[in-house]
Write an enzyme that holds these catalytic residues in place. Structure first.
Site, PDB file in Angstrom:
ATOM      1  N   GLU A  65       0.814  -1.215   0.000  1.00 22.40           N
ATOM      2  CA  GLU A  65       0.000   0.000   0.000  1.00 22.40           C
ATOM      3  C   GLU A  65       0.847   1.265   0.000  1.00 22.40           C
ATOM      4  O   GLU A  65       0.474   2.272  -0.603  1.00 22.40           O
ATOM      5  CB  GLU A  65      -0.913   0.010   1.235  1.00 22.40           C
ATOM      6  CG  GLU A  65      -1.743   1.283   1.343  1.00 22.40           C
ATOM      7  CD  GLU A  65      -2.662   1.285   2.546  1.00 22.40           C
ATOM      8  OE1 GLU A  65      -3.880   1.316   2.331  1.00 22.40           O
ATOM      9  OE2 GLU A  65      -2.175   1.247   3.687  1.00 22.40           O
ATOM     10  N   ASP A  66       1.999   1.225   0.660  1.00 22.27           N
ATOM     11  CA  ASP A  66       2.787   2.445   0.843  1.00 22.27           C
ATOM     12  C   ASP A  66       3.454   2.944  -0.429  1.00 22.27           C
ATOM     13  O   ASP A  66       3.842   4.101  -0.504  1.00 22.27           O
ATOM     14  CB  ASP A  66       3.857   2.227   1.919  1.00 22.27           C
ATOM     15  CG  ASP A  66       3.247   2.186   3.312  1.00 22.27           C
ATOM     16  OD1 ASP A  66       2.320   2.961   3.573  1.00 22.27           O
ATOM     17  OD2 ASP A  66       3.696   1.362   4.130  1.00 22.27           O
ATOM     18  N   ARG A  85      12.977   1.786   2.616  1.00 26.57           N
ATOM     19  CA  ARG A  85      11.865   1.333   1.768  1.00 26.57           C
ATOM     20  C   ARG A  85      11.798   2.082   0.437  1.00 26.57           C
ATOM     21  O   ARG A  85      10.944   1.767  -0.393  1.00 26.57           O
ATOM     22  CB  ARG A  85      10.539   1.501   2.518  1.00 26.57           C
ATOM     23  CG  ARG A  85      10.477   0.722   3.826  1.00 26.57           C
ATOM     24  CD  ARG A  85       9.058   0.568   4.306  1.00 26.57           C
ATOM     25  NE  ARG A  85       8.255  -0.130   3.333  1.00 26.57           N
ATOM     26  CZ  ARG A  85       6.918  -0.169   3.338  1.00 26.57           C
ATOM     27  NH1 ARG A  85       6.272   0.464   4.293  1.00 26.57           N
ATOM     28  NH2 ARG A  85       6.260  -0.822   2.415  1.00 26.57           N
ATOM     29  N   ARG A 133       6.526  10.049   8.000  1.00 27.84           N
ATOM     30  CA  ARG A 133       6.854   9.418   6.720  1.00 27.84           C
ATOM     31  C   ARG A 133       6.423  10.252   5.507  1.00 27.84           C
ATOM     32  O   ARG A 133       6.874  10.010   4.394  1.00 27.84           O
ATOM     33  CB  ARG A 133       6.185   8.036   6.638  1.00 27.84           C
ATOM     34  CG  ARG A 133       6.575   7.061   7.753  1.00 27.84           C
ATOM     35  CD  ARG A 133       7.941   6.446   7.503  1.00 27.84           C
ATOM     36  NE  ARG A 133       8.307   5.498   8.538  1.00 27.84           N
ATOM     37  CZ  ARG A 133       7.973   4.199   8.537  1.00 27.84           C
ATOM     38  NH1 ARG A 133       7.230   3.713   7.561  1.00 27.84           N
ATOM     39  NH2 ARG A 133       8.386   3.408   9.497  1.00 27.84           N
ATOM     40  N   HIS A 163       0.877   6.167  10.719  1.00 30.22           N
ATOM     41  CA  HIS A 163       0.244   6.523   9.445  1.00 30.22           C
ATOM     42  C   HIS A 163      -1.185   7.001   9.701  1.00 30.22           C
ATOM     43  O   HIS A 163      -1.802   6.610  10.692  1.00 30.22           O
ATOM     44  CB  HIS A 163       0.177   5.309   8.504  1.00 30.22           C
ATOM     45  CG  HIS A 163       1.453   5.000   7.798  1.00 30.22           C
ATOM     46  ND1 HIS A 163       1.918   3.720   7.646  1.00 30.22           N
ATOM     47  CD2 HIS A 163       2.357   5.801   7.176  1.00 30.22           C
ATOM     48  CE1 HIS A 163       3.060   3.739   6.963  1.00 30.22           C
ATOM     49  NE2 HIS A 163       3.339   4.993   6.669  1.00 30.22           N
ATOM     50  N   ILE A 244       5.450  -5.777  12.938  1.00 29.66           N
ATOM     51  CA  ILE A 244       6.270  -4.821  12.178  1.00 29.66           C
ATOM     52  C   ILE A 244       5.389  -3.682  11.647  1.00 29.66           C
ATOM     53  O   ILE A 244       5.528  -3.231  10.513  1.00 29.66           O
ATOM     54  CB  ILE A 244       7.095  -5.496  11.058  1.00 29.66           C
ATOM     55  CG1 ILE A 244       6.232  -6.422  10.187  1.00 29.66           C
ATOM     56  CG2 ILE A 244       8.279  -6.248  11.627  1.00 29.66           C
ATOM     57  CD1 ILE A 244       6.949  -6.922   8.945  1.00 29.66           C
ATOM     58  N   CYS A 250      -2.390  -2.160   4.771  1.00 30.30           N
ATOM     59  CA  CYS A 250      -1.000  -2.056   4.273  1.00 30.30           C
ATOM     60  C   CYS A 250      -0.656  -3.150   3.269  1.00 30.30           C
ATOM     61  O   CYS A 250       0.237  -2.994   2.446  1.00 30.30           O
ATOM     62  CB  CYS A 250      -0.003  -2.186   5.428  1.00 30.30           C
ATOM     63  SG  CYS A 250      -0.378  -1.233   6.887  1.00 30.30           S
TER      64      CYS A 250
END
Length: 255
Positions: A65-66, A85, A133, A163, A244, A250
């Protein structure tokens, strides 16, 4: 309605994923079974699931998803705020998969950072969390791209959650699960807010998929509130991903 979903199989290195939780390390074999059950639940909700191969060099890469925002008009490749990432957003198989569904692919550029876990879609409007983020420049670029396609976006200031969607889930029909700082956020006044207590805050990360709501296992109060709203619930265990900092939303791109 959603027609398609993209997921990525967790890698054997999942135990090295980024975390702020204190729940121990995820067990790869368990995570794999939970992922298969997640895909089964999505299939039951009536979508076609594209499954990408695991990437061992990226422990967090199952959290697809990110790395992209999928809208009705375009897909937008993000630029994750977590440096480890960042290259996930450049993986060829993900970009090729998106190109097979979208004619229009856009990209967030440096110095902007944004992770789509900070973006909640409500129709053609997108709420964007300004978080650790997602920076101001990333949010600005995202809104500019959305507006280019006749969509809209606005920034939500955040102080507590990792998030935006850590503490919010839009269930369509104006129903919004809210936990923590979002209970009193003025941006969400117009919604039918369904409060989630902090001891079940992880349960706020649910996903609506074609009249079903996928709910994480182990949060009975959240589950009951959703059932009381009249939704069909599919319970999915994501305990290994919680270790995590990952939740139900996600693990997939839905469009």
């Amino acid at each position: 309605m959603f027609k398609n979903v993209i997921v990525r199989v967790p890698s054997k290195t999942i135990s090295e994923g980024l975390t702020s939780a204190h729940e121990g390390k995820p067990v790869y074999e368990k995570a794999l079974v939970q992922h298969e059950n997640y895909v089964s639940a999505l299939t039951k909700a009536g979508v076609n699931v594209t499954v990408l191969e695991p990437k061992d060099e990226f422990p967090d890469s199952c959290f697809v998803e990110d790395v992209a925002l999928c809208t009705s008009k375009c897909a937008i490749i993000t630029r994750p705020g977590a440096e480890t990432r960042r290259k996930e957003a450049e993986l060829d198989d993900m970009i090729e998969a998106l190109k097979s569904f979208y004619d229009n692919i856009e990209y967030i550029k440096a110095p902007g950072t944004i992770e789509a876990g900070d973006i909640m879609m409500v129709g053609d409007h997108f709420y964007i969390g300004h978080s650790a983020r997602t920076n101001e420049e990333g949010a600005r670029q995202m809104i500019e791209i959305l507006e280019k396609y006749g969509l809209s976006g606005q920034v939500v200031e955040m102080k507590e959650m990792l998030h935006l969607k850590t503490g919010l889930a839009y269930l369509e029909n104006n129903n919004l699960l809210v936990a923590g700082e979002f209970k009193t956020a003025p941006e969400f006044e117009k919604f039918n807010k369904v409060p989630v207590e902090m001891d079940e805050a992880y349960g706020a990360n649910c996903i609506w998929v074609n009249d079903y709501v996928l709910v994480p296992a182990g949060y009975p109060n959240v589950q009951k509130k959703i059932e009381d709203l009249g939704y069909k619930v599919l319970v999915v265990d994501t305990s290994e991903y919680r270790k995590i900092d990952g939740g139900l939303s996600c693990l997939s791109l839905r469009f």
